[in-house]
Design an enzyme around this catalytic site. Structure first.
Site, short mmCIF file in Angstrom:
data_model
loop_
_atom_site.label_atom_id
_atom_site.label_comp_id
_atom_site.label_asym_id
_atom_site.label_seq_id
_atom_site.Cartn_x
_atom_site.Cartn_y
_atom_site.Cartn_z
N LYS A 1 53.94 12.71 81.58
CA LYS A 1 54.19 11.81 82.71
C LYS A 1 53.62 10.42 82.41
O LYS A 1 54.34 9.44 82.40
CB LYS A 1 53.59 12.38 83.98
CG LYS A 1 54.29 13.68 84.38
CD LYS A 1 53.37 14.62 85.05
CE LYS A 1 53.90 16.03 85.14
NZ LYS A 1 55.29 16.22 85.49
N TRP B 1 51.94 22.74 92.94
CA TRP B 1 51.23 22.92 91.67
C TRP B 1 49.91 23.64 91.86
O TRP B 1 49.56 24.51 91.05
CB TRP B 1 51.07 21.59 90.94
CG TRP B 1 52.41 21.09 90.52
CD1 TRP B 1 53.09 20.03 91.03
CD2 TRP B 1 53.30 21.70 89.56
NE1 TRP B 1 54.34 19.94 90.45
CE2 TRP B 1 54.49 20.94 89.55
CE3 TRP B 1 53.21 22.80 88.72
CZ2 TRP B 1 55.57 21.25 88.72
CZ3 TRP B 1 54.28 23.11 87.89
CH2 TRP B 1 55.44 22.35 87.90
N ASP C 1 43.54 19.44 88.09
CA ASP C 1 44.81 19.27 87.39
C ASP C 1 45.24 17.83 87.66
O ASP C 1 45.69 17.50 88.75
CB ASP C 1 45.83 20.28 87.93
CG ASP C 1 47.24 20.04 87.38
OD1 ASP C 1 47.44 19.08 86.62
OD2 ASP C 1 48.14 20.83 87.74
N1 PMP Z 1 50.67 20.39 87.15
C1 PMP Z 1 51.29 19.33 87.66
C2 PMP Z 1 50.57 18.49 88.66
C3 PMP Z 1 52.58 19.01 87.25
O1 PMP Z 1 53.21 17.95 87.77
C4 PMP Z 1 53.23 19.81 86.28
C5 PMP Z 1 54.62 19.50 85.76
N2 PMP Z 1 55.45 18.80 86.55
C6 PMP Z 1 52.55 20.93 85.80
C7 PMP Z 1 51.27 21.18 86.24
C8 PMP Z 1 53.18 21.84 84.82
O2 PMP Z 1 53.22 21.25 83.57
P1 PMP Z 1 54.00 21.89 82.35
O3 PMP Z 1 55.44 21.95 82.72
O4 PMP Z 1 53.69 20.93 81.25
O5 PMP Z 1 53.44 23.23 82.10
#
Ligand code: PMP
Length: 369
Positions: A200, A101, A176
């Site tokens: 989540k 991420w 994040d």
């Molecule tokens: N950052 C993290 C730490 C994530 O776990 C996720 C999704 N699993 C995201 C960003 C991306 O999120 P989204 O799919 O809502 O754009």
């Protein structure tokens, strides 16, 4: 109703009490004659839902008065662009790469910031450790430093936020916190901006939470879309465009649920944190003590929320998943980029659910010894 235990990484399990309340209010919210999805976001009914959700989140996370809470759309991946569009007025933005991420955030920021710089990377360890903060190569005068404080795929979590000032950087810290928001307290004295998708720990997909220090507003690049300009969103109480009303309502119910939680004399997030520590310890202990299962993450940065693990005999993977499903243990398959298994044990997962998983781990191992 006896529901199976759901270990999905997200969208993820929602507390049954929250789902039941939403179901009960689906057709008629508090005698208004309307369901929440059918309300104008500018009507007094929805405004009251929004204000309560905002106040509850501020209380739960102890968000200081000089931070704005924004309810946006776009999810974590959109924030990877929205953050640099709003904050990258200086030449460089710094990234610490600790998993998939933060890597994604780094790549996206390079489209908008003059320079996206890697201050440290854990790629050499296959993202099983966090490079010590003292070794980070922080740029002078950077617009911000970005961390993913819980790497959902690699199962790596920062258990303490770095003090950037002490490391010689004046830049604000951007985190994040998508996959561990509301699982533990946040040290706001070390944070400039935090963002996370709701799907989540907070509710359904579609709502993105941004908590931003006021002095970081008003510096957006000219190309920043108005609906994603944090100052515009803040000035309009998250209603410049139509906000994700259903997501805000569900988040609000979850915040009320969080406020009711009790653990060892603690309430709210502090209670959640205690429960999350106990759940994670139980699961890691059982993995570490077994001959069959393996978690590769360094103990000082193991995630309390997302626990990837491998079967040493990978030929047993399908049998493991089938047996789990039979016992009502759902969505344990690991992310395709890592393989193996992953148990996501967010706030809505009770200790009993982790105990059921641990019992299954033992039984399966004995059966295949
Ligand atoms: N950052 C993290 C730490 C994530 O776990 C996720 C999704 N699993 C995201 C960003 C991306 O999120 P989204 O799919 O809502 O754009």
């Amino acid at each position: 109703m006896n529901r199976p235990y759901n270990f999905s990484a997200g969208p993820a399990a929602i507390p049954a009490e929250v789902l039941e309340q939403a179901a009960a209010e689906m057709l008629d919210w508090h005698g208004s004659g309307m369901g929440v999805m059918e309300m104008s976001h500018r009507g007094k009914e929805f405004i009251s839902i929004y204000e309560q959700a905002e106040a509850d989140l501020r209380e739960l996370l102890a968000v200081p008065a000089n931070f704005k809470i924004l309810f946006m759309q776009g999810g974590g991946l959109a924030e990877n662009a929205i953050v640099p569009l709003n904050l990258s007025h200086a030449a460089t933005v710094d990234f610490v790469l600790t998993g998939s991420w933060s890597q994604k955030s780094f790549k996206e920021a390079g489209k908008y910031a003059a320079q996206a710089h890697v201050s440290a990377s854990a790629e050499d360890s296959n993202f099983t450790a966090i490079p010590p903060a003292a070794s980070w190569d922080l740029s002078r005068g950077a617009s911000y430093v970005h961390l993913c404080t819980n790497e959902t795929i690699h199962g790596v979590e920062f258990h303490e936020l770095p003090d950037l000032k002490a490391l010689g950087s004046d830049a604000p810290l951007v985190i994040d916190f998508s996959s561990h928001v509301a699982s533990r307290p946040v040290d706001w004295s070390r944070v400039g901006l935090a963002f996370g998708g709701a799907q989540k720990n907070i509710g359904p997909a579609g709502l993105t939470i941004v908590i931003v220090r006021e002095d970081l507003l008003g510096h957006a690049l000219p190309a920043c879309p108005s609906a994603f300009n944090y100052k515009t969103v803040a000035d309009n109480q998250s209603m410049y465009n139509t906000p994700p009303t259903w997501g805000i309502y569900m988040a609000g119910l979850t915040f009320q649920w969080l406020k009711r939680q009790r653990e060892g004399g603690l309430t709210g997030i502090a209670a959640m944190e205690q429960r999350n520590i106990a759940k994670a310890e139980l699961l890691y202990r059982s993995i570490d003590q077994s001959q069959l299962y393996l978690n590769k993450v360094a103990p000082n940065c193991r995630s309390r929320m997302n626990i990837p693990f491998f079967l040493r005999n990978e030929a047993l993977n399908d049998a493991f998943l089938a047996g789990a499903k039979e016992r009502g243990l759902l969505q344990l398959k690991g992310h395709k980029s890592v393989g193996g298994m992953r148990a996501s044990i967010y706030n809505a997962m009770p200790l009993a659910g982790v105990q059921a998983l641990v019992d299954y781990l033992h039984a399966f191992e004995q059966q295949h010894a």
